[in-house]
Design an enzyme around this catalytic site. Sequence first.
Site, PDB file in Angstrom:
ATOM      1  N   HIS A  66      59.400  62.526  41.235  1.00 32.03           N
ATOM      2  CA  HIS A  66      59.685  61.586  40.153  1.00 32.03           C
ATOM      3  C   HIS A  66      59.593  60.143  40.654  1.00 32.03           C
ATOM      4  CE1 HIS A  66      62.781  59.266  37.782  1.00 32.03           C
ATOM      5  NE2 HIS A  66      61.994  59.706  36.814  1.00 32.03           N
ATOM      6  N   GLU A  98      56.009  59.093  40.830  1.00 32.22           N
ATOM      7  CA  GLU A  98      55.458  58.802  39.495  1.00 32.22           C
ATOM      8  C   GLU A  98      55.772  57.363  39.091  1.00 32.22           C
ATOM      9  OE1 GLU A  98      56.936  58.794  35.231  1.00 32.22           O
ATOM     10  OE2 GLU A  98      57.481  60.706  36.164  1.00 32.22           O
ATOM     11  N   HIS A  99      57.016  56.945  39.319  1.00 30.73           N
ATOM     12  CA  HIS A  99      57.402  55.573  38.981  1.00 30.73           C
ATOM     13  C   HIS A  99      56.560  54.554  39.752  1.00 30.73           C
ATOM     14  CE1 HIS A  99      61.444  55.474  36.752  1.00 30.73           C
ATOM     15  NE2 HIS A  99      60.947  56.690  36.593  1.00 30.73           N
ATOM     16  N   GLU A 147      69.366  55.138  36.515  1.00 24.72           N
ATOM     17  CA  GLU A 147      68.931  56.159  35.558  1.00 24.72           C
ATOM     18  C   GLU A 147      69.682  57.473  35.795  1.00 24.72           C
ATOM     19  OE1 GLU A 147      64.755  56.773  35.676  1.00 24.72           O
ATOM     20  OE2 GLU A 147      64.246  54.754  35.007  1.00 24.72           O
TER      21      GLU A 147
END
Length: 427
Positions: free
Chosen positions: A69, A72-73, A144
């Site tokens: 993840h 991806e950012h 987040e």
Amino acid sequence: MQKEIISNPRTGDQYLLVHHPSGLDILICEMDGFSTTEALFATKYGSINTRFRTAQDPDICVVPEGIAHFLEHKLFENEDCDAFALYAKTGADANAYTDFDKTCYLFSCSDHYQESLGILLSFVQEPYFTQASVDKEQGIIGQEIRMIEDDPSWRVLFNLLKAMYHNHPVRIDIGGTVESIAKIDADLLYRCYNTFYNLHNMVLVVAGNVKADEVLKIADEKLKPCRDLSLETFFPEEPADVVKHEVTDHAAVGLPLFQIGFKSQPASGIDLVRAELECYVAISVLADPASPLYRSMLEEQLINSAFSFEVFTGDGYFANLFGGESADPYTVRDRILAEIARCKREGLDRAHFESVKKACYGSMLRESNNVGATATNLMNAHLAGVKPYDSLQILADMTYEQVQQALCTRFDPERVVLSVVEKEEGQ
């Protein structure tokens, strides 16, 4: 360059499968009469892939949870600009997501798909990580994670998975934990990128208002050839039983939230497609809005319109889930268990089975007339190692006896977990 046309004998739909010299498989579906285009550039790399080895590695490499993840950012930023700024010039709607077993970068558009495709292929192949940018991103993703950990719907699901799975990393949130992402640095990001973003581990899907020769011309220009790393992924041994049968949490909710899960034997390839479809038909016959179980629980106000079910599957995990809101989730669980036991003894309703099967078949046919659904189905099937039209054929050939057998083997009361998030004390 090897090319193959894959056709669906039941509908006449087809797509072009290209084994590109770069190592990438490209799937192109020209859909006459459609005005939009959807492109997906995906890697078989998700949150559960924390243990791996290539032909160059003497030992298995173990990395922190959440790194897929994190990658991806970071890929949307390069040394010069942000990929979203480039898409803004072409008018494309771009996005990305990381799942348990894949990461996908995508865009949809009505015009200028060639320019947008060039952007997609460029930025995904041009990583740029510095320790300063990694440190900044750790703070953003950490926020987040803390926010989503406060979400009751997140907690009820992952409490279920932690109660269901002893060791499999599906029990960990896709974003990882604040502690795990703190271990990520630029070198580790490059290590995982160079391993999993190898074109031999990826797929490009383009569907809709496109021409194959135009797509391949852009691919020839943008793709950077690489050698196959002989990548292997590993998972810790997972017992068949669950960790515990009940888990309760507290949050600021109105009605208690619940998830009920039946842990089952994982599968792969065509066996997974078949098992997933059989279980989806079985769970629909058991609990869709036309079922006696659903109607009775709704009339008794045990459930409301938030009630849902799904077959939750992936690499090394398989579970049948029910979820929703209820003032008495324990009774909901008991009613579901009682109905499963009755249907195992007496058999599922045959007329309802036929109705559900026809409805599922119709839904699959409708998806073939949707550009986004077509592209997604092509991607998911290819990454799973099956043909996208296998599902329709399996469903068409599915028998009542197969679904009844799935009910008997994959809804084991000894492997059921109930997760509840109820009101905080004094609320």
